[in-house]
Structures are given as C-alpha cells and as structure tokens.
Motif scaffolding. Structure first.
Motif, PDB file in Angstrom:
ATOM      1  N   VAL A  87       0.816  -1.217   0.000  1.00  0.00           N
ATOM      2  CA  VAL A  87       0.000   0.000   0.000  1.00  0.00           C
ATOM      3  C   VAL A  87       0.852   1.271   0.000  1.00  0.00           C
ATOM      4  O   VAL A  87       0.327   2.373  -0.129  1.00  0.00           O
ATOM      5  CB  VAL A  87      -0.972   0.029   1.207  1.00  0.00           C
ATOM      6  N   ALA A  88       2.173   1.083   0.139  1.00  0.00           N
ATOM      7  CA  ALA A  88       3.143   2.188   0.067  1.00  0.00           C
ATOM      8  C   ALA A  88       2.857   3.275   1.105  1.00  0.00           C
ATOM      9  O   ALA A  88       2.969   4.475   0.817  1.00  0.00           O
ATOM     10  CB  ALA A  88       3.174   2.779  -1.341  1.00  0.00           C
ATOM     11  N   ARG A  89       2.482   2.847   2.297  1.00  0.00           N
ATOM     12  CA  ARG A  89       2.266   3.791   3.391  1.00  0.00           C
ATOM     13  C   ARG A  89       2.251   3.024   4.703  1.00  0.00           C
ATOM     14  O   ARG A  89       1.996   1.812   4.718  1.00  0.00           O
ATOM     15  CB  ARG A  89       0.927   4.527   3.219  1.00  0.00           C
ATOM     16  N   PRO A  90       2.515   3.700   5.812  1.00  0.00           N
ATOM     17  CA  PRO A  90       2.359   3.036   7.109  1.00  0.00           C
ATOM     18  C   PRO A  90       0.887   2.722   7.361  1.00  0.00           C
ATOM     19  O   PRO A  90       0.008   3.485   6.959  1.00  0.00           O
ATOM     20  CB  PRO A  90       2.879   4.081   8.116  1.00  0.00           C
TER      21      PRO A  90
ATOM     22  N   LEU B  70      -6.374  -3.739   3.731  1.00  0.00           N
ATOM     23  CA  LEU B  70      -6.704  -5.095   3.284  1.00  0.00           C
ATOM     24  C   LEU B  70      -7.464  -5.061   1.963  1.00  0.00           C
ATOM     25  O   LEU B  70      -7.184  -5.845   1.045  1.00  0.00           O
ATOM     26  CB  LEU B  70      -7.531  -5.809   4.349  1.00  0.00           C
ATOM     27  N   LEU B  71      -8.423  -4.173   1.862  1.00  0.00           N
ATOM     28  CA  LEU B  71      -9.200  -4.078   0.620  1.00  0.00           C
ATOM     29  C   LEU B  71      -8.333  -3.597  -0.540  1.00  0.00           C
ATOM     30  O   LEU B  71      -8.479  -4.068  -1.678  1.00  0.00           O
ATOM     31  CB  LEU B  71     -10.384  -3.139   0.825  1.00  0.00           C
ATOM     32  N   GLU B  72      -7.416  -2.678  -0.260  1.00  0.00           N
ATOM     33  CA  GLU B  72      -6.534  -2.173  -1.316  1.00  0.00           C
ATOM     34  C   GLU B  72      -5.627  -3.283  -1.839  1.00  0.00           C
ATOM     35  O   GLU B  72      -5.459  -3.434  -3.053  1.00  0.00           O
ATOM     36  CB  GLU B  72      -5.693  -1.016  -0.768  1.00  0.00           C
ATOM     37  N   VAL B  73      -5.056  -4.078  -0.943  1.00  0.00           N
ATOM     38  CA  VAL B  73      -4.155  -5.149  -1.383  1.00  0.00           C
ATOM     39  C   VAL B  73      -4.944  -6.266  -2.053  1.00  0.00           C
ATOM     40  O   VAL B  73      -4.492  -6.842  -3.042  1.00  0.00           O
ATOM     41  CB  VAL B  73      -3.324  -5.685  -0.201  1.00  0.00           C
TER      42      VAL B  73
ATOM     43  N   LEU C 112      -5.505  -5.586  -5.546  1.00  0.00           N
ATOM     44  CA  LEU C 112      -4.280  -5.790  -6.316  1.00  0.00           C
ATOM     45  C   LEU C 112      -3.992  -7.277  -6.525  1.00  0.00           C
ATOM     46  O   LEU C 112      -3.510  -7.689  -7.590  1.00  0.00           O
ATOM     47  CB  LEU C 112      -3.108  -5.131  -5.575  1.00  0.00           C
ATOM     48  N   ILE C 113      -4.327  -8.075  -5.497  1.00  0.00           N
ATOM     49  CA  ILE C 113      -4.059  -9.519  -5.519  1.00  0.00           C
ATOM     50  C   ILE C 113      -5.393 -10.233  -5.277  1.00  0.00           C
ATOM     51  O   ILE C 113      -5.709 -10.659  -4.164  1.00  0.00           O
ATOM     52  CB  ILE C 113      -3.039  -9.916  -4.437  1.00  0.00           C
ATOM     53  N   PRO C 114      -6.228 -10.395  -6.307  1.00  0.00           N
ATOM     54  CA  PRO C 114      -7.597 -10.901  -6.124  1.00  0.00           C
ATOM     55  C   PRO C 114      -7.673 -12.423  -6.012  1.00  0.00           C
ATOM     56  O   PRO C 114      -8.108 -13.118  -6.919  1.00  0.00           O
ATOM     57  CB  PRO C 114      -8.299 -10.392  -7.383  1.00  0.00           C
ATOM     58  N   VAL C 115      -7.253 -12.928  -4.869  1.00  0.00           N
ATOM     59  CA  VAL C 115      -7.265 -14.369  -4.611  1.00  0.00           C
ATOM     60  C   VAL C 115      -8.493 -14.743  -3.790  1.00  0.00           C
ATOM     61  O   VAL C 115      -9.143 -13.881  -3.190  1.00  0.00           O
ATOM     62  CB  VAL C 115      -5.986 -14.786  -3.851  1.00  0.00           C
TER      63      VAL C 115
END
Length: 399
Positions: A263-266, A279-282, A285-288
């Motif tokens: 997510v490129a942020r803390p 979690l939703l952002e990742v 990106l990774i739709p598993v």
C-alpha cells in the motif's frame, strides 16, 4: 484426497546471532556511524553498511530481509556474537512446526549440506535440485524491545522487538526446481509455495515459474495451494508471480511489513478502519480467494473463500504464539496450552471492527504473552505451519 503436505521451495542454513547491544554499539563506534546516515535501503557491501542497516531497522522497530554482496559479510559479523546454526526457509520452518505435532511433510530443497542432513527432523523427507553440497548462510538478527544503542551523536531505542534477515544465497536466487517435484505433488493434500522473493534474474524467474506450472499440473484437483509472500529483493517480480500463479492460489499470505509495502504507506495496525482500507486495497491488487495477513496483533483473511479458513487461521495464530514463547523446542502439549491463554484486547477490537466493515472476512487476535525471551525468528513460517495443520490427513501428536 492427497495424503502429504509438500512445502517449498527453498530451505536455508541460518546463523542466528544472540543480540548483544554492547557489541553492536562497539561496532557503531568503530565505524563512526551517525544517526543521520541510518537507512534500510542502501546496498550492503561490507560490515559497516550491514551495521548501518541493522541500526535503521532497530530505530524503527521494523523487520525485513535484505541482500548482501557476499556471504563473507554474514560470516564475519556472526563471528562477533554467540551464534546458533539452525534451518530456515518458510517451508522448512513450517515443517518443523508441524513436526512438533507429529505431522510429516515433504520438503522441496534447492541446497543441502551436512547441517541440513543433521538438523532436518526425521518426519521430513525431501526432494532436492542441489547437485552438490553448498553453504551460504542467512544471518538472522532478532532484537528486543527497548534495546539502546548509543552513537557518537545520540542514541536509538527500539520501540518493539523484531527480526532481520541478511543473505547472499546463490541456490535460492537460482531456485532450480527438482525433477521429482511433480511426482511428489501427485499425492499432495496441500502445497506451500514460497521463496521466489530472493531471485534477481527476471528471465530465470520466468523459467522457474514455467517449470513450477508444469509440476503443479499433477496436483490433485482438491489440493490447497498456499502462497506466502516475502520481502522481494526486486519488488516488481511479484507481478511475475501473480501472472503465473494467481489462478492456482487458494490462500495468499503476507505479514505486516509486506502489507505496508504494497500500500506504500504506514498502516496503523491497531486502527480497524485503517486496517480494513489496507486489506481491501491489497486484495484489489491480488484478487485471490483468500488474502491472509498476519501481524503481531492479529491475523485477518479477506476474500470470497476467507470464511472456510477460520479454524486454520486460529491454528496458525496459536502455532506462532507457541513459537514466540518457547522457540523450536515445544511439544504438542505446549501447543494445546497456548490455546488457554488470553487474547490481545486491542487485537480483538481490530478483528471485530474489520469483520463488521468487510463482509465475509475472518480474523483471530494474537495471544497475550509476557516473556523476557521472545522468539521473533520464524514466526510467520510457524504461522504457515499452523495453518496447514487442518489440512494434514493424519495427525499423531507427540507426548
């Protein structure tokens, strides 16, 4: 249904150094290291740059994995400390955790030497792509919360405990796939894939992924595929993994460091809203089917299949907690005793909040454990081993 757990892809020989703040401080003084030059991103070309990187991680209370230009840097540094030789790699450490419960596994190895032959538990068989004995140790540094290192221009204090990995490991960078892997997968109940993060040649990575694709064609249709992320030496290589493996992956795991890299942020791990957003952002990106993030405070899975893994996540948290408090030398009884401990209240709040905000998500808070000698090495690996307990066809607990 398959009857074996196949864990890979690469094992390591680890030099676990016993943290000694006085030795680290003496090195910082000898090298004239100042606070302004601390960074976790500079190349590690010698012992001085290694110490700079370690101090930068300690200052942030963070964990991570970094490449060093030569194994000699690892060996020279480790000789300054009391050092224990152990076996590492996500698959191997997950297998060791399973072994403590009497659960066998099949390992895929890319290197071997007498340390591996001596230390690998008897329940763990292996296939290997190694053609000769080699030793390229991984330096494992775990530091405690509150450790103080004085520099010439000030001091740093670690806000939390964590672990660091430093290595130059040609066999794991090459990640040759053993010809016997396909045969081993024919009877697999689950396959763990990890270790591609150390590769640095994109063309070679593509070849290895193609070879793995071919071997995985022999998996039973109901076999679980668990992929564990890690600190990629070349971050864009993660996209090559996704191109090949996402259609096959059932569970995609990562820790808090990797979550924040994506997510490129803390991310405030104790703020449910911030955690849910990350979690939703990742996951976008990774739709598993199930994206599983494990941290020191909680483990949470999101995705359409997350709900079916609640028991596995609970076992995973329990296994990591058992290793945290007892190291490798725990028994099945110790594992069961961990379940009786109380959970983190703040972790429970995050889990409750995320489960409300993300339909279908499942989470388990970390246990509350007070110990003056925590084991921070291999917790994610043990977590994976705990997750796979429910997928083991046969379980014979040790006394």
């Amino acid at each position: 249904m398959g009857t074996t757990l196949v864990l890979g892809l690469g094992g390591t020989v680890d030099y676990e150094v016993r943290w000694d703040a006085a030795v680290v401080e003496a090195l910082a003084s000898r090298f004239g290291i100042r606070g302004a030059e601390l960074t976790t991103m500079a190349p590690i070309v010698d012992e001085r740059s290694l110490v700079v990187t370690i101090l930068a991680f300690v200052q942030d209370g963070a964990g991570g994995e970094r490449f060093v230009v030569s194994s000699d840097v690892v060996k020279d540094f480790s000789e300054r400390f009391a050092t224990e030789i152990t076996l590492g790699g996500t698959g191997v450490r997950a297998g060791i955790a399973l072994d403590r419960l009497g659960i066998p596994s099949v390992q895929h190895l890319v290197s071997i030497d007498d340390n591996v032959r001596r230390l690998l538990p008897g329940s763990m068989s292996y296939v290997s792509s190694a053609t000769e004995d080699t030793l390229d140790p991984h330096l494992i540094v775990q530091y405690p919360a509150g450790t103080v290192i004085r520099l010439d221009d000030g001091e740093i204090v670690s806000p939390s405990s964590n672990r660091l990995i430093f290595a130059n490991d040609p066999p794991n960078r090459s990640m040759a796939i053993a010809p016997e892997l396909g045969k081993a997968l024919e009877d697999a109940a689950a396959l763990l894939v990890s270790g591609f993060n150390t590769m640095q040649d994109e063309d070679l990575l593509e070849r290895r992924l193609t070879e793995l694709d071919t071997a995985m064609d022999r998996l039973p249709s109901d076999a679980l595929v668990y992929y564990e992320d890690a600190g990629f030496y070349v971050r864009r290589f993660a996209e090559r993994i996704w191109a090949h493996l996402l259609p096959r992956i059932d569970v995609y795991g990562m820790n808090e460091d990797e979550l924040q890299e994506y997510v490129a942020r803390p991310v405030d791990l104790l703020n449910a809203r911030d955690v849910a957003a990350a979690l939703l952002e990742v996951h976008s990106l990774i739709p598993v089917p199930a994206l599983l993030v494990h941290t020191q405070h909680w483990a949470i899975a999101v995705g359409p299949a997350a709900g079916r893994h609640r028991d596995a996540v609970a076992n995973a948290v329990q296994m990591a907690a058992t290793r945290f408090r007892l190291g490798d030398g725990f028994t099945a009884a110790d594992f069961e005793a961990t379940a009786l401990l109380s959970h983190s209240v703040r972790g429970e709040d995050v889990v409750d909040g995320v489960e409300r905000m993300i339909p279908g998500s499942v989470g388990v808070p970390a246990f509350r454990i007070d110990t003056v000698t925590p084991t921070t090495i291999g917790l994610g690996d043990s977590f994976v081993g705990g997750f796979l307990v429910v997928h083991a066809p046969v379980r014979e607990p040790q006394p």
